[in-house]
Design a protein around this motif. Structure first.
Motif, PDB file in Angstrom:
ATOM      1  N   GLU A 165       0.880  -1.279   0.270  1.00  0.00           N
ATOM      2  CA  GLU A 165      -0.099   0.085  -0.018  1.00  0.00           C
ATOM      3  C   GLU A 165       0.894   1.267   0.080  1.00  0.00           C
ATOM      4  O   GLU A 165       0.398   2.532  -0.118  1.00  0.00           O
ATOM      5  N   THR A 191      -1.568  -6.514   3.616  1.00  0.00           N
ATOM      6  CA  THR A 191      -1.828  -5.092   3.317  1.00  0.00           C
ATOM      7  C   THR A 191      -3.207  -4.758   3.942  1.00  0.00           C
ATOM      8  O   THR A 191      -3.713  -5.395   5.025  1.00  0.00           O
ATOM      9  N   TYR A 223      -5.019   1.857  -0.340  1.00  0.00           N
ATOM     10  CA  TYR A 223      -5.272   0.588   0.280  1.00  0.00           C
ATOM     11  C   TYR A 223      -5.710  -0.352  -0.874  1.00  0.00           C
ATOM     12  O   TYR A 223      -6.157   0.297  -1.878  1.00  0.00           O
TER      13      TYR A 223
END
Length: 307
Positions: A165, A191, A223
């Motif tokens: 990310e 992540t 994200y």
């Protein structure tokens, strides 16, 4: 000695600029952000406190995935050293929290980070434990450059946790990591999912209200959803470097749950919703499954030629 210390920042800046000039997926701003906090990596009450708490859970997950998906018969492997004789790569190692843990399980670990400051801190901390001298090494480099150096299929296990990310090109980054995995090896990624829940907890609460991490540590728009990460894996399977020789199978997706009542992390089954037991199920599923942090394991399997 003092002259050497004064020259160190210039040396680090020069090395960093070389890394960025050859690494298309690296975000220099993100690297600089974590480099500025390099002295905090081994402070369990500092801005990386949550990673310190998460690290044992992540390490157990990797161990369990390796035992489940890699051949069991390995020279020297034992319950105390289940990763013995395995060649492991930790991409985006930061201060070396995960790298040290995997080395203590017997793995031969190479740890990469694009920040020379992080590598300097990680190297110093590891040097304090003589047991890590022979099976843990750190390198200021990138997955792209290492791939060019050692070639594809070099590592039994490739890990990159809480890194994807923060890169500019996650598709390219995931592809490079998977190229480095040996046939029949595994890659483990973790992540943060891009959901309203993750924005609430990782940015509004963690950054602005509770001040667990500095404001600006996370960018919610970067994200990555599990579906997107799975698509990056599928894309890596179609890269020219793979040439149709290997299948990349997602063999596990699990959430990482933080329980604020018990102040601990745990891995939860990504296929089921999960309630906080310590909260009596008051907020069912909100912090469990894949709403926030999650792990994904990928197995590289040689394709069987058809008749």
């Amino acid at each position: 000695m003092h002259q050497q210390l004064r020259r160190l920042p210039l040396q680090l800046n020069t090395r960093r600029s070389r890394l960025f000039s050859s690494a298309s997926s690296i975000d220099p701003a993100e690297v600089a952000k974590f480099a500025a906090a390099s002295s905090q990596w081994w402070n369990p009450r500092g801005e990386f406190a949550m990673l310190h708490m998460m690290n044992p859970v992540r390490t157990r997950y990797i161990r369990d995935q390796v035992l489940a998906h890699l051949p069991a018969q390995r020279t020297g492997a034992s319950p105390a050293f289940p990763l013995k004789s395995l060649r492991v790569l930790d991409v985006g190692c930061g201060g070396g929290l995960l790298s040290e843990s995997l080395a203590r399980l017997g793995a031969n670990v190479t740890a990469l980070d694009a920040s020379p400051e992080n590598i300097a801190m990680a190297t110093h901390h590891a040097s304090l434990d003589p047991m890590l001298r022979d099976n843990l090494s750190f390198k200021a480099s990138t997955a792209e450059d290492l791939l060019a150096e050692v070639g594809p299929g070099f590592y039994d296990i490739v890990c990159s946790l809480e890194v994807v990310e923060h890169v500019n090109s996650p598709k390219e980054f995931i592809g490079n990591c998977l190229d480095l995995v040996k046939p029949e090896g595994v890659a483990v990624f973790s992540t943060i999912n891009r959901t309203p829940t993750s924005y609430l907890f990782t940015i509004l609460l963690a950054e602005h209200l509770l001040k667990w991490v500095p404001v600006g540590t996370h960018d919610h728009s970067k994200y990555i959803t599990p579906q997107e990460l799975d698509a990056f894996v599928r894309n890596a399977q179609d890269r020219d470097s793979n040439n149709g020789r290997y299948a990349l199978d997602v063999v596990d997706v699990s959430g990482i749950l933080y329980d604020p009542i018990q102040n601990r992390w745990e891995v939860v089954d990504g296929r089921r919703s999960r309630s906080l037991t310590s909260c009596g199920g008051v907020i069912p599923g909100l912090l469990g499954n894949l709403e926030m942090n999650y792990l994904m394991t990928v197995k590289k399997e040689p394709r069987v030629a058809s008749d």
